[in-house]
Design an enzyme around this catalytic site. Structure first.
Site, mmCIF file in Angstrom:
data_model
loop_
_atom_site.group_PDB
_atom_site.id
_atom_site.type_symbol
_atom_site.label_atom_id
_atom_site.label_comp_id
_atom_site.label_asym_id
_atom_site.label_seq_id
_atom_site.Cartn_x
_atom_site.Cartn_y
_atom_site.Cartn_z
ATOM 1 N N GLN A 143 22.603 89.828 50.640
ATOM 2 C CA GLN A 143 22.226 91.231 50.443
ATOM 3 C C GLN A 143 20.799 91.448 50.947
ATOM 4 O OE1 GLN A 143 22.309 92.433 46.319
ATOM 5 N NE2 GLN A 143 21.786 90.406 45.573
ATOM 6 N N HIS A 162 25.186 93.744 53.272
ATOM 7 C CA HIS A 162 25.106 94.647 52.133
ATOM 8 C C HIS A 162 24.468 95.975 52.553
ATOM 9 C CE1 HIS A 162 23.631 96.371 48.273
ATOM 10 N NE2 HIS A 162 24.775 95.890 47.818
ATOM 11 N N ASP A 210 27.502 98.261 51.564
ATOM 12 C CA ASP A 210 27.671 98.981 50.301
ATOM 13 C C ASP A 210 27.053 100.360 50.444
ATOM 14 O OD1 ASP A 210 27.970 99.809 47.710
ATOM 15 O OD2 ASP A 210 26.981 98.080 46.801
ATOM 16 N N GLU A 252 32.018 98.987 50.863
ATOM 17 C CA GLU A 252 32.051 98.964 49.401
ATOM 18 C C GLU A 252 31.641 100.316 48.821
ATOM 19 O OE1 GLU A 252 29.847 96.590 45.692
ATOM 20 O OE2 GLU A 252 29.801 95.756 47.740
ATOM 21 N N ASP A 289 33.856 99.114 43.589
ATOM 22 C CA ASP A 289 32.650 98.780 42.829
ATOM 23 C C ASP A 289 32.486 99.786 41.697
ATOM 24 O OD1 ASP A 289 30.232 98.041 41.793
ATOM 25 O OD2 ASP A 289 29.071 98.436 43.585
ATOM 26 N N GLN A 322 35.119 94.076 43.621
ATOM 27 C CA GLN A 322 33.949 93.315 43.204
ATOM 28 C C GLN A 322 34.065 93.016 41.713
ATOM 29 O OE1 GLN A 322 29.125 93.093 42.689
ATOM 30 N NE2 GLN A 322 29.949 94.919 43.653
ATOM 31 N N LYS A 366 31.915 92.354 39.066
ATOM 32 C CA LYS A 366 30.470 92.518 38.856
ATOM 33 C C LYS A 366 30.097 91.776 37.583
ATOM 34 C CE LYS A 366 27.179 96.158 40.000
ATOM 35 N NZ LYS A 366 27.066 95.839 41.432
#
Length: 426
Positions: free
Chosen positions: A178, A200, A240, A277, A311, A333, A335
């Site tokens: 990321q 990311h 993302d 994402e 997400d 994801q 998380k």
């Protein structure tokens, strides 16, 4: 004579996490960035300012063997948003860990990881019957997993694999780097280090994505051009967008304009696979699932090979199951801090087996070195499709922590297993 290793005491130490807490709703509403900070007032309850220093709470279990097992309670960067638990204040929760949690764990068999973790997961110490904050369940369960592995002289990956009767991976899981806001320099670092999944990108505002999504498209084109300079490198691109494409285009998401835009992203990223994402944030799990499924169907009908990643509103085990059952995402994801106990993350990854949905063992930049290393074992035990490099947004440190922990663990397991045959990775 009782030779069982038991938990003798539980301590909690306020510590720091690897990044910051950010008020996502304030940022999405247009909070102006001022250097590294943000200008304006917070919107989400519990925040004192839009960006606050991250906190963690280290949990130490003293075992009857004299050894110490450790886990870190920590919460996601965007706490209090998308259906998540509120902001985690370490000092406010210390008494919970050293009080009711400790009372329930003292004297218990340290090798009984799953039993102990489920006990903590089910605790309701509050007067209103509320469960423990997800951060507490996350950190305490890490310590319990460490305790079980330490007591049995094995790896945390093996403890989890034995608990769920699965065979761990025999090679490291692909790591997802990321970039933070320094999305070009850090992407260059990832390219030079051959990171399997990147970058990311942190496209968390219309300004960063572009009024018509043009900045995201241009960025992917730049990234593809840079990647093709490296012989033999075949990464997967994963960006993302924090629901921002939903603000740029709006529903319905299977219409030609949206599908054409994703086709443009696909072309910009070519020849590399692309995952997007959190394309939208529709305000609830049910509406999010419908919107994601709508987009996925539209892309399939249009022959656009872009995978969508769940997400927002995919926080708990039940959420993951709901997205998988609805076929609303190519990737979910997991998380990790939002699921509570670390065993719940393992279960969420495993629930994707035999389905069309892949599991990405994620988390947050706002974790710690301890939680990151623990998650590396979860990824190996469950054979996740990819695992997040964490904590922090500088990339190098998180990539090092997660990669090295997996490599050490795989090497240790190979020495321990010896000549015993193990199934090849999927």
């Amino acid at each position: 004579m009782d030779v069982t290793v038991r938990i003798e005491s539980v301590r909690a130490v306020p510590t720091v996490s690897g990044f910051f807490f950010d008020d996502q709703r304030a940022i999405k509403a247009g909070a102006e960035q001022e250097g590294f900070d943000y200008r304006g007032d917070p919107v989400t309850p519990g925040f004192r300012r839009i960006r606050e220093a991250g906190e963690a709470l280290s949990v130490e279990l003293e075992l009857s063997s004299g050894e110490i097992a450790t886990g870190d309670c920590c919460a996601v960067q965007y706490s209090g948003a998308g259906g998540r638990d509120p902001l985690f204040r370490a000092r406010e929760y210390r008494s919970v860990v050293e009080g009711p949690v400790a009372e329930n764990l003292r004297g218990r068999d340290a090798t009984a990881f799953l039993t102990n973790a489920k006990l903590v997961e089910a605790m309701t110490p509050g007067e209103g019957g509320d469960r423990l904050h997800t951060a507490i369940r996350y950190g305490v369960s890490q310590a319990l997993l460490d305790a079980a592995a330490t007591s049995q002289r094995t790896t945390m990956a093996d403890v989890l694999a034995d608990a769920y009767d699965v065979e761990p991976a025999t090679e490291p899981i692909p790591v997802f780097g990321q970039s933070g806001d320094d999305r070009r320099v850090n992407a260059e670092k990832m390219l030079l280090k051959g990171v399997p999944v990147l970058p990311h990108g942190l496209f968390n505002s219309v300004e960063k994505v572009g009024e018509s999504g043009e900045r995201l498209r241009d960025y992917l084109g730049w990234l593809s051009e840079r990647a093709t300079r490296l012989d033999g490198y075949e990464p997967r691109f994963h960006v993302d967008v924090y629901g921002i494409l939903g603000e740029v285009f709006g529903p319905p998401y299977d219409r030609a304009e949206v599908v054409d835009y994703f086709a443009d992203l696909r072309a910009a990223a070519a020849p590399y696979p692309l995952q997007v994402e959190g394309p939208m944030d529709e305000g609830s799990r049910e509406t999010q699932i419908r919107a994601m499924a709508e987009l996925r169907d539209g892309l399939a009908d249009g022959g656009v090979a872009v995978d969508v990643v769940a997400d927002e509103w995919c926080n708990t085990f039940d959420d993951v199951q709901a997205f998988v059952d609805a076929g609303a995402a190519d990737v979910v994801q997991v998380k990790t801090p939002d699921l509570g106990g670390i065993h719940r993350s393992a279960e969420a990854v495993l629930t994707c087996r035999g389905t069309d949905t892949r599991a990405y063992l994620g988390g947050t930049c706002n974790e710690t070195d301890v939680s990151a290393r623990t998650c590396a074992h979860v990824a190996l035990a469950t054979r996740a499709a990819q695992v997040l490099a964490k904590p922090g947004m500088g990339f190098d440190e998180g990539f090092m922590l997660v990669t090295n922990e997996m490599r050490r663990t795989v090497a240790r397991r190979k020495r321990t297993v010896g000549e015993r045959e193990v199934p090849a990775d999927d």
